[in-house]
Design a protein around this motif. Structure first.
Motif: not given
Length: 309
Positions: A203-207, A228-232
């Motif tokens: 899932f992209h940020f605010e998907d 996933g949870l992205s560190w970036a």
């Protein structure tokens, strides 16, 4: 809420880890060990999964074992796409698993396997059925990649993008659902293999697809999921509110959460594939996510709602 924690994604694939910065994977090994120790300190029993390798390479596993990485993970994961990107045939799946079994006693998961509809949707139907026949019962976890096609307006996470030719464009056709949410023929077939087979859906940020994805997974009988949870992404404004929303939406599933993607300003090079400047910073990100969503200090839903407001 979290079934397992995965440390990075495809660390032996240059689209996810830069081998020019870290040609022998020493820096990766040090980072992975630090992350494994941090996760264990927060949660004494949560399985730690080595990020799924692609290609399936026993020499890579031997390298990490010699550097001590396998002492700090509980599962080894592999990725395979024999009808799209790999130079081996689909019937070789059991042999590929055995190659990794020969170099580690750890359990092996297939944390990404899929078939694109780039050429024909019927190919995905056949490939799904054959994959299920070969892998169910062979490994304890199978994450089919993926539920949704990648929207064409987004970029696939690869090193050379359009210069890769058809290999790049196959990334956009891996879903059981088309970009507009309509089902492909393989969707009905996939439902025959749940709950034994799970899904991998990033899932992209605010998907915008999150809530519909949850509804589809429940309809299909999916019980376990990798995401996933992205560190970036953790440095974006309102990052925790999005992470909370994502994890709350997925609360009814057993979730393997993948921690990866270096923030540009915290890498040796300004790229998400770079080794970090300070490995402990990635380890602390992993620890903080475990505390929030799996540890003793996990935030209660009502508290997260108040914080988001």
């Amino acid at each position: 809420m979290i079934e397992a924690a995965m440390i990075w994604n495809e660390p032996n694939n240059k689209s996810h880890w830069d081998p020019e910065i870290d040609p022998d994977w020493r820096l990766f090994s040090e980072m992975a060990i630090a992350a494994g120790q941090a996760i264990r300190a927060e949660h004494p029993t949560l399985p730690r999964v080595l990020g799924g390798i692609s290609p399936i390479d026993p020499a890579f596993i031997r390298n990490l074992a010699a550097r001590g990485v396998l002492d700090h993970v509980d599962v080894v994961a592999v990725h395979g796409f024999p009808l799209d990107w790999n130079l081996w045939q689909i019937h070789e799946w059991p042999a590929k698993i055995d190659e990794i079994r020969a170099v580690t006693n750890l359990p092996i998961w297939v944390s990404e396997v899929g078939i694109s509809t780039f050429g024909a949707e019927e190919v995905q139907v056949w490939g799904l059925n054959r994959t299920a026949e070969l892998l169910i019962g062979e490994v304890p976890k199978i994450h089919w990649y993926s539920l949704y096609d990648l929207p064409r307006a987004w970029e696939a996470t690869t090193r050379h993008r359009e210069a890769e030719g058809s290999s790049y464009y196959r990334h956009f056709y891996m879903g059981l659902l088309r970009e507009d949410g309509t089902p492909k023929p393989a969707l009905e077939e996939f439902a025959k293999y749940t709950p034994e087979m799970g899904l991998c859906q990033w899932f992209h940020f605010e998907d915008h697809r999150l809530d519909d994805a949850v509804a589809w997974m429940k309809r299909l009988g999916v019980k376990y999921l990798r995401t996933g949870l992205s560190w970036a992404d953790s440095f974006r404004p309102n990052a925790l509110a999005w992470f909370d929303r994502q994890m709350e939406a997925l609360a009814d599933f057993d979730v393997t959460v993948t921690f990866c993607f270096t923030p540009e300003h915290r890498g040796i090079a300004p790229h998400h594939t770079s080794a970090p400047l300070v490995k402990e910073e990635f380890a602390e990100f992993c620890a903080s996510m475990i505390r929030r969503y799996a540890g003793k200090g996990a935030v209660a839903p009502e508290a997260k709602l108040l914080e988001a407001l």
